[in-house]
Design a protein around this motif. Structure first.
Motif, PDB file in Angstrom:
ATOM      1  N   ARG A  88     -47.406 -14.588  -1.798  1.00 62.60           N
ATOM      2  CA  ARG A  88     -47.970 -13.779  -2.882  1.00 62.60           C
ATOM      3  C   ARG A  88     -48.856 -14.644  -3.774  1.00 62.60           C
ATOM      4  NH1 ARG A  88     -42.886 -11.581  -4.647  1.00 62.60           N
ATOM      5  NH2 ARG A  88     -43.286 -12.820  -6.483  1.00 62.60           N
ATOM      6  N   PRO A  89     -49.963 -14.065  -4.294  1.00 60.99           N
ATOM      7  CA  PRO A  89     -50.876 -14.848  -5.145  1.00 60.99           C
ATOM      8  C   PRO A  89     -50.172 -15.511  -6.323  1.00 60.99           C
ATOM      9  CG  PRO A  89     -51.814 -12.675  -4.677  1.00 60.99           C
ATOM     10  CD  PRO A  89     -50.443 -12.692  -4.067  1.00 60.99           C
ATOM     11  N   ASP A  90     -49.154 -14.859  -6.892  1.00 57.62           N
ATOM     12  CA  ASP A  90     -48.506 -15.494  -8.059  1.00 57.62           C
ATOM     13  C   ASP A  90     -47.794 -16.779  -7.654  1.00 57.62           C
ATOM     14  OD1 ASP A  90     -46.834 -13.479  -6.757  1.00 57.62           O
ATOM     15  OD2 ASP A  90     -45.292 -14.023  -8.202  1.00 57.62           O
ATOM     16  N   ILE A  91     -47.274 -16.827  -6.425  1.00 62.54           N
ATOM     17  CA  ILE A  91     -46.639 -18.065  -5.951  1.00 62.54           C
ATOM     18  C   ILE A  91     -47.720 -19.133  -5.750  1.00 62.54           C
ATOM     19  CG2 ILE A  91     -45.373 -19.133  -4.017  1.00 62.54           C
ATOM     20  CD1 ILE A  91     -43.506 -17.299  -5.289  1.00 62.54           C
ATOM     21  N   ILE A  92     -48.823 -18.735  -5.111  1.00 58.50           N
ATOM     22  CA  ILE A  92     -49.890 -19.707  -4.840  1.00 58.50           C
ATOM     23  C   ILE A  92     -50.437 -20.272  -6.155  1.00 58.50           C
ATOM     24  CG2 ILE A  92     -52.219 -19.972  -3.877  1.00 58.50           C
ATOM     25  CD1 ILE A  92     -51.348 -18.000  -1.675  1.00 58.50           C
ATOM     26  N   ARG A  93     -50.609 -19.392  -7.142  1.00 62.10           N
ATOM     27  CA  ARG A  93     -51.150 -19.853  -8.436  1.00 62.10           C
ATOM     28  C   ARG A  93     -50.148 -20.718  -9.193  1.00 62.10           C
ATOM     29  NH1 ARG A  93     -52.490 -14.421 -10.028  1.00 62.10           N
ATOM     30  NH2 ARG A  93     -53.893 -13.795  -8.370  1.00 62.10           N
ATOM     31  N   ALA A  94     -48.862 -20.485  -8.945  1.00 64.95           N
ATOM     32  CA  ALA A  94     -47.835 -21.250  -9.674  1.00 64.95           C
ATOM     33  C   ALA A  94     -47.745 -22.698  -9.176  1.00 64.95           C
ATOM     34  CB  ALA A  94     -46.478 -20.561  -9.531  1.00 64.95           C
ATOM     35  N   TYR A  95     -48.251 -22.960  -7.962  1.00 65.37           N
ATOM     36  CA  TYR A  95     -48.104 -24.307  -7.382  1.00 65.37           C
ATOM     37  C   TYR A  95     -49.438 -24.876  -6.895  1.00 65.37           C
ATOM     38  CZ  TYR A  95     -43.262 -22.922  -7.636  1.00 65.37           C
ATOM     39  OH  TYR A  95     -42.053 -22.485  -8.101  1.00 65.37           O
ATOM     40  N   PRO A  96     -50.388 -25.094  -7.807  1.00 72.39           N
ATOM     41  CA  PRO A  96     -51.678 -25.649  -7.370  1.00 72.39           C
ATOM     42  C   PRO A  96     -51.497 -27.055  -6.798  1.00 72.39           C
ATOM     43  CG  PRO A  96     -51.531 -25.617  -9.776  1.00 72.39           C
ATOM     44  CD  PRO A  96     -50.313 -24.902  -9.265  1.00 72.39           C
ATOM     45  N   ARG A  97     -52.111 -27.302  -5.645  1.00 74.69           N
ATOM     46  CA  ARG A  97     -51.999 -28.593  -4.934  1.00 74.69           C
ATOM     47  C   ARG A  97     -50.541 -28.975  -4.638  1.00 74.69           C
ATOM     48  NH1 ARG A  97     -56.924 -31.650  -5.140  1.00 74.69           N
ATOM     49  NH2 ARG A  97     -55.801 -33.603  -4.995  1.00 74.69           N
ATOM     50  N   ARG A  98     -49.691 -27.980  -4.597  1.00 74.77           N
ATOM     51  CA  ARG A  98     -48.282 -28.236  -4.258  1.00 74.77           C
ATOM     52  C   ARG A  98     -47.868 -27.430  -3.034  1.00 74.77           C
ATOM     53  NH1 ARG A  98     -45.098 -31.894  -7.470  1.00 74.77           N
ATOM     54  NH2 ARG A  98     -46.496 -32.535  -9.109  1.00 74.77           N
ATOM     55  N   ILE A  99     -48.833 -26.793  -2.378  1.00 70.33           N
ATOM     56  CA  ILE A  99     -48.549 -26.072  -1.129  1.00 70.33           C
ATOM     57  C   ILE A  99     -49.529 -26.587  -0.086  1.00 70.33           C
ATOM     58  CG2 ILE A  99     -48.243 -23.835  -0.007  1.00 70.33           C
ATOM     59  CD1 ILE A  99     -48.216 -22.512  -2.752  1.00 70.33           C
ATOM     60  N   VAL A 100     -48.999 -27.068   1.040  1.00 73.45           N
ATOM     61  CA  VAL A 100     -49.868 -27.583   2.104  1.00 73.45           C
ATOM     62  C   VAL A 100     -49.597 -26.821   3.406  1.00 73.45           C
ATOM     63  CG1 VAL A 100     -50.047 -29.889   1.089  1.00 73.45           C
ATOM     64  CG2 VAL A 100     -48.246 -29.430   2.743  1.00 73.45           C
ATOM     65  N   ASN A 101     -50.616 -26.836   4.269  1.00 69.58           N
ATOM     66  CA  ASN A 101     -50.507 -26.154   5.560  1.00 69.58           C
ATOM     67  C   ASN A 101     -51.097 -27.051   6.631  1.00 69.58           C
ATOM     68  OD1 ASN A 101     -50.085 -23.927   7.374  1.00 69.58           O
ATOM     69  ND2 ASN A 101     -52.279 -23.501   7.271  1.00 69.58           N
ATOM     70  N   ILE A 102     -50.637 -26.846   7.860  1.00 64.02           N
ATOM     71  CA  ILE A 102     -51.249 -27.541   8.997  1.00 64.02           C
ATOM     72  C   ILE A 102     -51.873 -26.496   9.901  1.00 64.02           C
ATOM     73  CG2 ILE A 102     -49.119 -27.607  10.404  1.00 64.02           C
ATOM     74  CD1 ILE A 102     -50.156 -30.523  11.243  1.00 64.02           C
ATOM     75  N   HIS A 103     -53.086 -26.788  10.382  1.00 65.14           N
ATOM     76  CA  HIS A 103     -53.793 -25.839  11.243  1.00 65.14           C
ATOM     77  C   HIS A 103     -54.295 -26.577  12.484  1.00 65.14           C
ATOM     78  CE1 HIS A 103     -55.959 -22.144  12.113  1.00 65.14           C
ATOM     79  NE2 HIS A 103     -56.936 -22.925  12.538  1.00 65.14           N
ATOM     80  N   PRO A 104     -54.167 -25.943  13.669  1.00 63.75           N
ATOM     81  CA  PRO A 104     -54.513 -26.657  14.902  1.00 63.75           C
ATOM     82  C   PRO A 104     -55.994 -26.585  15.281  1.00 63.75           C
ATOM     83  CG  PRO A 104     -53.522 -24.559  15.460  1.00 63.75           C
ATOM     84  CD  PRO A 104     -53.545 -24.640  13.946  1.00 63.75           C
ATOM     85  N   SER A 105     -56.881 -26.874  14.336  1.00 63.67           N
ATOM     86  CA  SER A 105     -58.311 -27.021  14.646  1.00 63.67           C
ATOM     87  C   SER A 105     -58.932 -27.864  13.549  1.00 63.67           C
ATOM     88  CB  SER A 105     -59.025 -25.661  14.716  1.00 63.67           C
ATOM     89  OG  SER A 105     -59.272 -25.156  13.416  1.00 63.67           O
ATOM     90  N   LEU A 106     -60.202 -28.219  13.758  1.00 60.66           N
ATOM     91  CA  LEU A 106     -60.926 -28.958  12.725  1.00 60.66           C
ATOM     92  C   LEU A 106     -61.560 -27.933  11.788  1.00 60.66           C
ATOM     93  CD1 LEU A 106     -62.602 -31.763  14.923  1.00 60.66           C
ATOM     94  CD2 LEU A 106     -60.638 -32.020  13.395  1.00 60.66           C
TER      95      LEU A 106
END
Ligand code: GRF
Length: 191
Positions: A88-106
């Motif tokens: 949810r956007p409120d979670i994303i906004r609550a943790y700026p630069r504190r959520i990371v993801n890995i994606h299998p491409s460049l």
């Protein structure tokens, strides 16, 4: 550094992170593992390993519950490892630069909606790329869009199928994610 790992599938990246911590390559603790639902394989494994687990579909409508769990467990970094749901956007906004993801491409190549699993590698092969790779990035409100933290290239071979390419990329993910997390942990500790 206390980690909350979010997953939807097999959880091989989660297990690689768990192993990196065990052998001392990653100075962190897994404080929480969140899976899509109770049936997710990675969540079952996390539970068997004695880790604290939560099923996302049971708490997603309970506004505030996820943040309360994150706070209660002193989570420093939310690590998405094959998590196919949108936070949810409120979670994303609550943790700026504190959520990371890995994606299998460049990224920004072969990212965005629908670009997950074998779809990514099919598209890479269909485009005739000779190189693909792995991207670790911060998470914002768009799929696969946040600031790139680091990338690692992986060759595409002439006789690759989506499956052989997926396996080569995944093996790199297993080493690369922990290494990037270790650097992030150092940065957080240094303030
Ligand atoms: C990985 O390829 C990751 O890059 C992507 O989802 C996959 C998760 O695999 N975001 P696993 O569940 O860690 O085995």
């Amino acid at each position: 550094m206390n980690l909350a790992i979010f997953l939807s599938g097999a959880g091989s990246n989660f297990l690689a992170i768990h192993e990196a911590i065990k052998v001392g390559r990653l100075d962190a603790r897994i404080a929480l593992v969140v899976g899509n639902n109770v049936g997710v394989q990675g969540l079952r494994v996390a539970h068997e390993l004695g880790l604290y687990t939560l099923a996302f579909d049971r708490i997603q409508n309970d506004r505030g519950r996820l943040q309360a769990e994150i706070q209660k467990r002193d989570v420093d970094l939310i690590v998405l490892a094959g998590f196919l749901r949108k936070l949810r956007p409120d979670i994303i906004r609550a943790y700026p630069r504190r959520i990371v993801n890995i994606h299998p491409s460049l990224l920004p190549k072969y990212g965005g909606k629908g670009m997950y699993g074998l779809n990514v590698h099919r598209a890479v092969i269909a485009a005739g790329e000779t190189e693909t790779g792995v991207t670790v990035h911060y998470v914002d409100e768009q799929y696969d869009h946040g600031e790139i933290i680091d990338q690692c290239a992986v060759p595409v071979l002439g006789d690759d199928t989506p499956e052989t390419l997926a396996a080569r990329v995944l093996a790199v993910e297993h080493v690369f994610y922990s290494a990037v997390l270790q650097r992030i942990g150092k940065e957080l500790a240094d303030g």
